[in-house]
Design a protein around this motif. Structure first.
Motif, PDB file in Angstrom:
ATOM      1  N   MET A   5       0.829  -1.199   0.000  1.00 20.13           N
ATOM      2  CA  MET A   5       0.000   0.000   0.000  1.00 20.13           C
ATOM      3  C   MET A   5       0.867   1.254   0.000  1.00 20.13           C
ATOM      4  O   MET A   5       0.649   2.180  -0.792  1.00 20.13           O
ATOM      5  CB  MET A   5      -0.910  -0.015   1.238  1.00 20.13           C
ATOM      6  CG  MET A   5      -1.988   1.044   1.228  1.00 20.13           C
ATOM      7  SD  MET A   5      -2.880   1.129   2.817  1.00 20.13           S
ATOM      8  CE  MET A   5      -3.348  -0.581   3.073  1.00 20.13           C
ATOM      9  N   TYR A   6       1.859   1.274   0.870  1.00 23.76           N
ATOM     10  CA  TYR A   6       2.749   2.438   0.947  1.00 23.76           C
ATOM     11  C   TYR A   6       3.625   2.538  -0.301  1.00 23.76           C
ATOM     12  O   TYR A   6       3.773   3.612  -0.883  1.00 23.76           O
ATOM     13  CB  TYR A   6       3.622   2.356   2.195  1.00 23.76           C
ATOM     14  CG  TYR A   6       4.745   3.364   2.187  1.00 23.76           C
ATOM     15  CD1 TYR A   6       4.474   4.725   2.284  1.00 23.76           C
ATOM     16  CD2 TYR A   6       6.068   2.961   2.041  1.00 23.76           C
ATOM     17  CE1 TYR A   6       5.502   5.660   2.252  1.00 23.76           C
ATOM     18  CE2 TYR A   6       7.098   3.883   2.011  1.00 23.76           C
ATOM     19  CZ  TYR A   6       6.807   5.233   2.112  1.00 23.76           C
ATOM     20  OH  TYR A   6       7.823   6.155   2.060  1.00 23.76           O
ATOM     21  N   GLN A  27       3.186   1.467  -3.359  1.00 25.44           N
ATOM     22  CA  GLN A  27       2.518   1.883  -4.591  1.00 25.44           C
ATOM     23  C   GLN A  27       1.931   3.279  -4.471  1.00 25.44           C
ATOM     24  O   GLN A  27       1.767   3.965  -5.480  1.00 25.44           O
ATOM     25  CB  GLN A  27       1.440   0.876  -4.997  1.00 25.44           C
ATOM     26  CG  GLN A  27       1.037   1.056  -6.454  1.00 25.44           C
ATOM     27  CD  GLN A  27       0.214  -0.084  -6.987  1.00 25.44           C
ATOM     28  OE1 GLN A  27      -0.254  -0.936  -6.257  1.00 25.44           O
ATOM     29  NE2 GLN A  27       0.012  -0.092  -8.298  1.00 25.44           N
ATOM     30  N   PHE A  28       1.638   3.718  -3.256  1.00 29.93           N
ATOM     31  CA  PHE A  28       1.227   5.112  -3.073  1.00 29.93           C
ATOM     32  C   PHE A  28       2.307   6.043  -3.609  1.00 29.93           C
ATOM     33  O   PHE A  28       2.031   7.004  -4.317  1.00 29.93           O
ATOM     34  CB  PHE A  28       0.959   5.402  -1.593  1.00 29.93           C
ATOM     35  CG  PHE A  28       0.741   6.859  -1.299  1.00 29.93           C
ATOM     36  CD1 PHE A  28      -0.510   7.429  -1.457  1.00 29.93           C
ATOM     37  CD2 PHE A  28       1.785   7.675  -0.873  1.00 29.93           C
ATOM     38  CE1 PHE A  28      -0.721   8.778  -1.198  1.00 29.93           C
ATOM     39  CE2 PHE A  28       1.589   9.018  -0.615  1.00 29.93           C
ATOM     40  CZ  PHE A  28       0.335   9.571  -0.774  1.00 29.93           C
ATOM     41  N   SER A  77       2.094   6.065  -7.348  1.00 28.21           N
ATOM     42  CA  SER A  77       0.831   6.407  -8.013  1.00 28.21           C
ATOM     43  C   SER A  77       0.360   7.828  -7.762  1.00 28.21           C
ATOM     44  O   SER A  77      -0.612   8.270  -8.374  1.00 28.21           O
ATOM     45  CB  SER A  77      -0.274   5.440  -7.559  1.00 28.21           C
ATOM     46  OG  SER A  77      -0.543   5.601  -6.169  1.00 28.21           O
ATOM     47  N   GLU A 117      -2.644   0.647  -3.602  1.00 25.75           N
ATOM     48  CA  GLU A 117      -2.931   1.954  -3.014  1.00 25.75           C
ATOM     49  C   GLU A 117      -4.422   2.206  -2.862  1.00 25.75           C
ATOM     50  O   GLU A 117      -4.839   3.193  -2.241  1.00 25.75           O
ATOM     51  CB  GLU A 117      -2.292   3.066  -3.867  1.00 25.75           C
ATOM     52  CG  GLU A 117      -3.154   3.644  -4.970  1.00 25.75           C
ATOM     53  CD  GLU A 117      -3.479   2.667  -6.102  1.00 25.75           C
ATOM     54  OE1 GLU A 117      -4.331   2.998  -6.947  1.00 25.75           O
ATOM     55  OE2 GLU A 117      -2.883   1.582  -6.147  1.00 25.75           O
ATOM     56  N   ARG A 165      -6.631   5.147  -0.929  1.00 22.85           N
ATOM     57  CA  ARG A 165      -7.489   6.088  -1.659  1.00 22.85           C
ATOM     58  C   ARG A 165      -8.875   6.149  -1.019  1.00 22.85           C
ATOM     59  O   ARG A 165      -9.445   7.233  -0.820  1.00 22.85           O
ATOM     60  CB  ARG A 165      -7.626   5.669  -3.125  1.00 22.85           C
ATOM     61  CG  ARG A 165      -6.372   5.880  -3.983  1.00 22.85           C
ATOM     62  CD  ARG A 165      -6.694   5.578  -5.438  1.00 22.85           C
ATOM     63  NE  ARG A 165      -5.528   5.506  -6.282  1.00 22.85           N
ATOM     64  CZ  ARG A 165      -4.985   6.544  -6.924  1.00 22.85           C
ATOM     65  NH1 ARG A 165      -5.521   7.740  -6.795  1.00 22.85           N
ATOM     66  NH2 ARG A 165      -3.922   6.368  -7.704  1.00 22.85           N
TER      67      ARG A 165
END
Length: 320
Positions: free
Chosen positions: A23-24, A26-27, A30, A255, A259
């Motif tokens: 999650m972190y 790809q944040f 992205s 991510e 979102r």
């Protein structure tokens, strides 16, 4: 700085830490032109880097038995959120609990620790071992994902809610089940069936207007897919294989939970009613319109088709 808590739920070894790591990671890839910055503290950065290195090595061998070592103790992951180059205005505190904390053998103190954090959390992310849910007609779902324990936890904690909550069902290791529209729809259907008791609770008269429920599958590696199950000492061993010999680490949609979380928080800010213990959200974005615009832009990237679904509470996600 205000702190917002998020609980990572799921049995031991299901992939909660891997989900948070992807999650972190790809944040960071992205956000594009979005003027947002998510910065882990020193300890969190070290833990994430260690797990990321392990995730990137999974495609190195063509076949992988099992997954990675489970979390042995509860871990806090702390991130500062704000505009790039500016002083952060919000701390996101993700708590990753070992699955054993929900088991019968855990101490009362451990169980109460989880319940307290869930009670204080604006959002709960339930990581789902997707092969256990989908294969052999869900034969291993109860044993691996333990949906009954999770439902019982919510029964105890989600009583007389003062403010809205976000519940994220995050199927992981789901690469095999997102090949086309039919398989994606089946994944959503199986999530609803596999967690029917919990969903029935969240749809109750007392909770329907206060709880947002979404499904956001996350491909934490992207190039390692489920292959088969082997039985070892009466327990399932899930075997995974690379999509090709030269496949590299390539996570997809990791991510999306973040979102949705920011979309939910922005909606709470805009609504300004019934915030309860999250009263600070009323003013969090009010003093910084540039941050509000950045959050809105990032939140617009939420997916809601295929295996991505809002099961209830759409009104708490409408940001205009």
């Amino acid at each position: 700085m205000q702190e917002l808590k998020v609980t990572m739920l799921g049995p031991s070894g299901v992939g909660k830490t891997s989900l948070l790591t992807a999650m972190y990671e790809q944040f960071e890839r992205s956000i594009g032109q979005t003027n947002l910055q998510l910065t882990p503290d020193l300890e969190s950065a070290a833990l994430l880097q260690e797990r990321l290195a392990k995730l990137k090595t999974l495609p190195d061998s063509f076949e992988t038995k099992g997954w990675m070592q489970s979390t042995e103790d509860h871990k806090s992951f702390i991130f500062d959120l704000g505009r790039k180059g500016a002083i952060p205005s919000l701390t996101l505190h993700f708590q990753d609990y070992p699955g054993e904390y929900l088991a019968a053998k855990s101490s009362r103190e451990e169980k109460e620790r989880v319940e307290t954090f869930v009670r204080e959390s604006a959002a709960v992310a339930i990581a789902i071992d997707t092969p256990a849910l989908m294969e052999k007609n869900g034969q291993w779902h109860d044993a691996v994902n333990k949906p009954q324990q999770i439902a019982n936890l919510f029964q105890r904690v989600y009583r007389e809610l003062e403010s809205p909550r976000l519940v994220i069902f995050a199927p992981v290791r789901c690469e095999k089940y997102l090949q086309d529209e039919k398989s994606s729809a089946e994944l959503v259907r199986q999530v609803q069936a596999g967690y029917a008791r919990l969903l029935d609770l969240l749809r109750s008269e007392s909770l329907l207007s206060k709880v947002v429920v979404i499904v956001t599958p996350v491909q934490t590696v992207g190039t390692v897919v489920f292959s088969r199950i082997e039985i070892l000492e009466d327990k399932p061993l899930f075997i995974f294989r690379k999509t090709s010999h030269d496949a590299q680490y390539n996570p997809q949609d990791s991510e999306q939970p973040l979102r949705y979380l920011l979309r939910f928080l922005l909606r709470l800010h805009l609504d300004r009613r019934n915030l309860g213990v999250f009263n600070f959200i009323r003013d969090w974005l009010g003093l910084d319109n540039h941050l509000k615009d950045a959050v809105r832009e990032f939140a617009k990237g939420c997916k809601n088709t295929g295996a991505f679904a809002v099961l209830q509470g759409q009104n708490w996600l409408n940001i205009g």
